[in-house]
Every structure is written in structure tokens, then in C-alpha cells.
Design an enzyme around this catalytic site. Sequence first.
Site, mmCIF file in Angstrom:
data_model
loop_
_atom_site.group_PDB
_atom_site.id
_atom_site.type_symbol
_atom_site.label_atom_id
_atom_site.label_comp_id
_atom_site.label_asym_id
_atom_site.label_seq_id
_atom_site.Cartn_x
_atom_site.Cartn_y
_atom_site.Cartn_z
ATOM 1 N N HIS A 331 17.562 11.804 13.891
ATOM 2 C CA HIS A 331 16.211 11.291 13.620
ATOM 3 C C HIS A 331 15.531 10.694 14.828
ATOM 4 O O HIS A 331 14.435 10.153 14.701
ATOM 5 C CB HIS A 331 16.259 10.219 12.532
ATOM 6 C CG HIS A 331 16.372 10.763 11.150
ATOM 7 N ND1 HIS A 331 15.281 11.154 10.415
ATOM 8 C CD2 HIS A 331 17.449 11.028 10.386
ATOM 9 C CE1 HIS A 331 15.684 11.599 9.248
ATOM 10 N NE2 HIS A 331 17.010 11.540 9.197
ATOM 11 N N LYS A 519 2.679 1.960 9.414
ATOM 12 C CA LYS A 519 4.015 2.435 9.769
ATOM 13 C C LYS A 519 4.788 1.219 10.266
ATOM 14 O O LYS A 519 4.203 0.162 10.444
ATOM 15 C CB LYS A 519 3.945 3.511 10.856
ATOM 16 C CG LYS A 519 3.036 3.113 12.040
ATOM 17 C CD LYS A 519 2.856 4.225 13.051
ATOM 18 C CE LYS A 519 2.013 5.388 12.596
ATOM 19 N NZ LYS A 519 2.782 6.603 12.330
ATOM 20 N N ARG A 520 6.090 1.349 10.505
ATOM 21 C CA ARG A 520 6.810 0.215 11.063
ATOM 22 C C ARG A 520 6.230 -0.174 12.424
ATOM 23 O O ARG A 520 5.682 0.671 13.142
ATOM 24 C CB ARG A 520 8.303 0.545 11.206
ATOM 25 C CG ARG A 520 9.071 0.405 9.911
ATOM 26 C CD ARG A 520 8.949 -0.971 9.291
ATOM 27 N NE ARG A 520 9.708 -1.963 10.013
ATOM 28 C CZ ARG A 520 10.958 -2.295 9.751
ATOM 29 N NH1 ARG A 520 11.597 -1.742 8.744
ATOM 30 N NH2 ARG A 520 11.593 -3.201 10.467
ATOM 31 N N LYS A 525 5.389 3.349 18.787
ATOM 32 C CA LYS A 525 4.333 3.782 17.873
ATOM 33 C C LYS A 525 2.950 3.307 18.336
ATOM 34 O O LYS A 525 1.927 3.764 17.851
ATOM 35 C CB LYS A 525 4.622 3.298 16.453
ATOM 36 C CG LYS A 525 5.843 3.994 15.803
ATOM 37 C CD LYS A 525 6.134 3.423 14.430
ATOM 38 C CE LYS A 525 7.352 4.048 13.752
ATOM 39 N NZ LYS A 525 7.070 5.361 13.142
ATOM 40 N N THR A 627 6.191 11.016 8.848
ATOM 41 C CA THR A 627 5.850 11.578 7.542
ATOM 42 C C THR A 627 4.578 10.925 7.027
ATOM 43 O O THR A 627 3.882 11.495 6.201
ATOM 44 C CB THR A 627 6.981 11.346 6.507
ATOM 45 O OG1 THR A 627 7.350 9.961 6.540
ATOM 46 C CG2 THR A 627 8.181 12.231 6.798
ATOM 47 N N LYS A 631 1.239 12.348 4.758
ATOM 48 C CA LYS A 631 0.629 11.731 3.572
ATOM 49 C C LYS A 631 -0.886 11.622 3.754
ATOM 50 O O LYS A 631 -1.666 11.890 2.837
ATOM 51 C CB LYS A 631 1.230 10.346 3.313
ATOM 52 C CG LYS A 631 2.729 10.362 3.022
ATOM 53 C CD LYS A 631 3.318 8.943 3.060
ATOM 54 C CE LYS A 631 4.821 8.981 3.252
ATOM 55 N NZ LYS A 631 5.364 7.662 3.680
HETATM 56 C C1 LIG Z 1 5.878 7.187 4.848
HETATM 57 C C2 LIG Z 1 6.259 5.790 5.067
HETATM 58 C C3 LIG Z 1 6.763 5.392 6.304
HETATM 59 C C4 LIG Z 1 6.880 6.326 7.488
HETATM 60 O O1 LIG Z 1 5.677 6.275 8.220
HETATM 61 P P1 LIG Z 1 5.564 6.926 9.687
HETATM 62 O O2 LIG Z 1 4.112 6.819 9.993
HETATM 63 O O3 LIG Z 1 6.001 8.347 9.547
HETATM 64 O O4 LIG Z 1 6.429 6.128 10.577
HETATM 65 C C5 LIG Z 1 7.095 4.062 6.483
HETATM 66 N N1 LIG Z 1 6.961 3.171 5.485
HETATM 67 C C6 LIG Z 1 6.471 3.513 4.278
HETATM 68 C C7 LIG Z 1 6.319 2.469 3.221
HETATM 69 C C8 LIG Z 1 6.112 4.828 4.017
HETATM 70 O O5 LIG Z 1 5.642 5.172 2.818
#
Ligand SMILES: *Cc1c(COP(=O)(O)O)cnc(C)c1O
Length: 787
Positions: A331, A519-520, A525, A627, A631
Site C-alpha cells: 500500500h 483524508k488523513r 498529502k 480512494t 468517491k
Molecule cells: C475514503 C476514506 C479515506 C481515504 O481517503 P484518501 O483521500 O484516499 O486518503 C479516509 N478516511 C475515510 C473516512 C474515508 O471514507
Amino acid sequence: MLDTKRIAEEVKRDIQLCRVQKKDLTGELISALLSKAIMRELIPLHDETVEKQREVKNAYYLSAEYLMGRMIQNNLINLGIYDELKEEMEKLDLDINLLEEVGDAGLGNGGLGRLAACFLDSGATLNMPLNGYGLRYRYGLFRQEFEDGFQKEYADNWLKYPDPWSLRREDRGCLVELEGKKVRAVPYDMPVIGYHTQTINSLRLWQCEAVEEFDFEKFNDYEYDAAVAEKNYAENITRVLYPNDSTDEGRKLRIKQEYFLSSASLQDIVRTHKENGRSLSAFAKYNAIQLNDTHPVFSIPELMRILIDEEGVTFENALDIVRNTFAYTNHTIMAEALEKWDIELVEGIVPRMVEIITMIDAQLQKDLAAAGIPEEKAEGMAIIQDGKIHMARLAIYLSHSVNGVARIHTEILKQRELHDWYELYPERFNNKTNGITQRRWLVLANPHLANYITRLLGSDQWVTDLDQLEELKKFGTDEQVLKSFQDIKQINKQRLCDMIWKREGMKLSPDFIFDIQVKRLHEYKRQFLNALAILDIYYCLKDKVIADFTPTVFIFGAKAAPGYMRAKAIVKFINEVAKLINNDPEVNDLIKVIFVTNYDVSYGERLFPAADVSEQISTAGTEASGTGNMKFMLNGAVTLGTYDGANVEIVEAAGMENNYIFGARVEELEALKDYDPAALYEGNARIRRILDTLIDGTFDDGGTGMFQELYDSLLKGASWHDPDNYYLLYDLPSYIAAKLKVNKEYKDRMKFASRCWMNMASAGRFSSDRTIREYAEDIWDIAPIEG
Ligand SMILES: *Cc1c(COP(=O)(O)O)cnc(C)c1O
């Protein structure tokens, strides 16, 4: 199928009883009543699935994290009883939206854990014999609050109300040995319900308990603490999820968690295999095990141990069985996330693991010599090197498949990070671009858009076949359709505004552009880059050098690991920027900034559908896939991003012209010699203006010195990294230009809606159904169970 009538009758009775008893009918209570009634109906269905799966090869997904989110609505939707129960509830004068009060099952940090949850949903929906194993943490990912703009963490007590979806399976427990002591692994099974199918798979989460809860003799001798020592020792193991995302915290307890998950799961899989009357030589023929990153990699030596020590299999045969069984998903390409455990630490906890890993390593060295690998290179591939066990190397050596999670990521693994391994075992490497489940991320999260899509397509088959969205591309210039699409976006923005008003106490207008980065929180990032660009735009607006700016709200949501000081400094900085901008009446009608509290799956369900702009701005070559980007795309937002991770495939599918790609690419950064961020700062007054806010008193870091540290991280570096090692200042000018371009192009509302539409209509390939089909065909060799 399910007997909805019986469920409704039972719930009706329960609710009437609650009313007689004058109980407060909270969302939690209603959800508990509903799930109890449903669970009773599910058990026979689940047993049927289990029986069918005895006949065929099964795949098991092993993951230390599952970010499931709220279960109730998703389960109602997948069972096909949501609308019916909604009506039944209305008859009882209850609003189904009360269920939104229910808390999340947050047993994961971020993308990796959410991916596992999406995969389970797709597995069940595709009728695949795919079951999950994980840990039942007593406390999931911490709850975040802000105090004076600083992140504060609170325990996530998700079992305050007992989880109605898990079933304790006393009969499937087993013992695990740690530090010479035996503890009990007790499984709690959660049903994984396929969308409109008969399949009920399961997620088996292990809870650690003491063999003897209470030592009576010690109690009688007045040794009260010692009397419960064993209980505390055991329960500590699954007490809490490690809140680190993308970093490896080398801790003893973490090793115990990983071994506990591995041992309990492998004992269970071997036991099931034997119960089905099969010999161990046929183990790999009937079982495929996917390792979600290196966290469950002790499963490899643990299966070796079971085969050799308990089943009398030879070392050589055990190697073959193990290799044919396991597959490993990588990952990350970032060094700080690669797990390496001190050999002494592991030895103190599970000495037998070290013996077996040492034997495996010796075999690897033989294989490398036989393959003519020079000694020096072989040393760099050793599983045990400089007193550390390299978990990824162990995983690659004893798996038949190694996959990355987006095309560019897999290429980087092959060409750079794992190049030596790729040369040795080219046939093992493959790509499986991540995906998301459209059931949760469109049907549940965005019902208005989902209904509209069904109307346009004339059927809801896209819910299990997302490629059908392609059909919608023909409406990409249809003004009528785009108008309806905009109306839906407006409703979703209003829904988010309502939530932000309720949770954050801030009023926002749905007439603004919604530009969202959730995101985190991590340096790679680059939320910091976003904040710097916003600050520059703010100053330019005040200087009136930007003409015709369309009002925009910049929304952040992110949790920082509690020990990650620089990430927490960035949280504080963004909150300071927000305070400055939101309190400036001169620009207030043009620009706003908000950092929403406690971003989680449920918050995400409101955020993704409301976005116009999806911020995906990681340094090229750092985000394995992402991911969240998918979304946003599925819900009709444009991507403002770098050429990184799955962004590459997103713009390939939806068209460069419908997205906003900026910044340096991987090759450019690789070729960059002597990058000197200080020179960029010196030579650019606008960069100086925004960076100086960190040190000139514009912002207050509460005397912590964290803003000076942030400033230094960009311009001076630190012992462990170069200045600006994520190239913020390098990408800043092109990023600001791209942000302003989005803003300008938004003015042509129809054109912009068309871009959003084309993204949504191109999202088919990012369904986790596609991903799971690929894993099933290329790696696991499993097939759907029909009927
Ligand atoms: C999808 C999701 C992530 C992943 O987000 P990235 O932008 O791909 O890092 C992290 N936290 C939550 C709650 C999510 O639904």
C-alpha cells in the site's frame, strides 16, 4: 429472501413497548431494535452461505483495520428493505433519518481500512466466497475535537451501546501464546450482506480475553491487582487501534496485536479446512489468503508453524503450501511505513516465530545464490537484516502474488522500490487498482443522484454493474439533464451546510463553490500546500488583483496521528488561516475556510456528494492510489490534483479536459537536482508573504513553537529530511494557477456541470466490484457461488 413483515411486526411491538415504558426513542435504540430483528432472520441465511462455501475454494481477507462506518442503513439497503421499513417507521411516527445518530464502527485509520470494508461489500454482492478476519478493538480510531484550533483526541467508545451486528462465537474461539502465556481469542462475527443476493458472508473480528479472568487464590491472599493481572494483560491486546496512518510505530503491543490476529485467523482457517474433510496437502487448493499490507504478515510463519509443529508437514512442503496460499498487497512506497521489527522484541513475544523466520531467511539466501544473485545484493534482500525483520520481504518471498493498488504505484514498485524482487520474481507482480462500493458511496450517500441515474437509465442495474454509467455520457451536453444534475448538487450542498451548522456552528451558503480536501492528515498529502494557496488567494483578493472571483468555501477534514507533531501543527495552522479569513468582513462574501471536526465515514457520506472540487494534491509518487478521489468522482466533482496514484487513471477515464491536473510529475521530481526551496522563497514576494505569517506574529501557535518548526521544515529541513521534502513550494505556483482556473471556469455553469457529469459517468471502472473480480480471477482463483 428476508421476511420483512415479520421484522416490521417485531419492531412495531418493541417500539410500542418502549413507548409504554416511556423510553426515549433515540436513533441508537431504534437501530438496536431493528438490527436485533434482522439478525434473527439472517442467521439461517448465513448458515446456508457457510454450507455452500464448504464445497469450494474460499478466499480470506486479512486486515488489521476495517473502517466499516455505520452499518444499519447499508444493511437495510443491501437487504432491499430500506423503503419498506421507512414506511413502517413513518406509520409509527418515526423518521428513518434518526438512524443517522448511530455512531460509526471505526476500526480503521483511513484508506486502507475503508478499502477492506468496500471489498467485503463487493465480495458478498458478487456472491464470492470471501470472508474477512480482523481485530475487535475495544476503542476504534479516536474522536477528534478542536480546542483553540489544536487537535484534541478522545477515546472512541463505540461499544457504549452493545454492537447489535456482532455475534459472539464462543464455539469458534482458540488459544494464542504470547510471552509464554496463553490468551483466548474469541471471535465476534459481523454479517456482510450482499446487495440483493442470498449471500451473507462474515467479518470475523477477534477479541483477546484471559483464559482465567480472575485468580481466586491471589484475591484471597489480598493480592487484588495480581488477581486481575491476567485479565488486564489479555484485554490490553485488543484494547485500542493504533492511530497511525502510513507510519510504522515500532511498539511491542503492536507486534502482539499483529501476531494475535495472524495466529487466531490461521488456526481458524486450518480448523475449517480440516472440518471440511480435506488433507493439508490440498490446503492451497481450497484456501487463498490476501494480506492487506504487512500488518497480518506473521500469518506466513504462523501457518508454517501450524503445518510443521502441529501437523507434521516437512519444512519444504510447508514452504510450498504457504507460498501457494498467500498473496500480498503493498500500500505504500514511503519508507516510514515499511514495517521492520527488532528481532529481540519479536523473540521476547513469540520465540518460535523468530526460529521459523530464520529458517525461511536461510532458504531465501539459498534461492538467491542459486539464482546467481551477488552476495551484496542478496544482503539487501535478506528478511533479517541488521537485527530487524523486514515484513515486506517476508511477504514477497512467501507469496505467489504481490500487487500494488494503482497502475502508477505498481510501476514504481517494479522499477524502483521493489526492483530487485521484481527482477527475481517478475511473474508475481501485478496491479489491482483500488475501488469503492457504489452501494455506500452513491446509493446510500447520494439518494437523489442515485434515483436520477436510475430514471435516466431506465433501471437500477448499475448498482451492481457500474460500467453502465458510461451510457450517461451521451447526456454530457444535455442542458435539461445538467440542470437537474445541478439541482441535485445544490440539495447535497444544503444537506452538508445543515450538518456543518449543527456540528460546527458555522453558517455556509450552498451558492458557494465547495472545494473539499478530506483524508488523513499527512505531509505527503499536502494539506499545508492547500492552506498556503488559500492564504495567497486571500491576500490577492484583499489586494484586488484577482478579478471576478466566484465565492468559494474551502473545506478540510482530517485526523492527525496523535504523536505526529508536524501534522498537528498543520491542523492548527489551517484553523488559524480559517479564523483570519472568516473574520475578515472585507472578503467574507468571497472566501471562507472550515476544518470540519472528526472526519469519518459518516461525515464523508455528506461531504463527497456536496463537492464541486476534489482536492487530490499529494506529491507525485507518494499516494499509492487514493480512494477518496474515486468517491468524489462518482458523486460528480472535478479533480484538482497531481499526476499521482489513481488520479492518473481517473483523468484517463474522464478526460484531461474535464479535470485540473497540475504540478511536477514523478520523472520531473526524480530528475530534479539541488532543489533549493529557500531560493524560491527569496525570489518570490508572494511566497515570502504567506510563509512569513508563520513567524511574524500574524498567527498564534499558543507559544508552542510549532509554526516556526513548520517554517523551518520548508526552508531549512531537519536532521531526518531535506528542506521542503514534499515539494510544496515547487508546486505552489502551478497549484495556485490551477485553483484560479477552476474558479474562473466555474462561471460557465453548464460547461462546469458537464465536466462534473463526465466524471460521474466515467467512474464505472472504480467500482470495488471490478477490483474484487480481478482479485478473484487473477490471484485467488475463486468463483461466485450461484443460487
Ligand atoms: C475514503 C476514506 C479515506 C481515504 O481517503 P484518501 O483521500 O484516499 O486518503 C479516509 N478516511 C475515510 C473516512 C474515508 O471514507
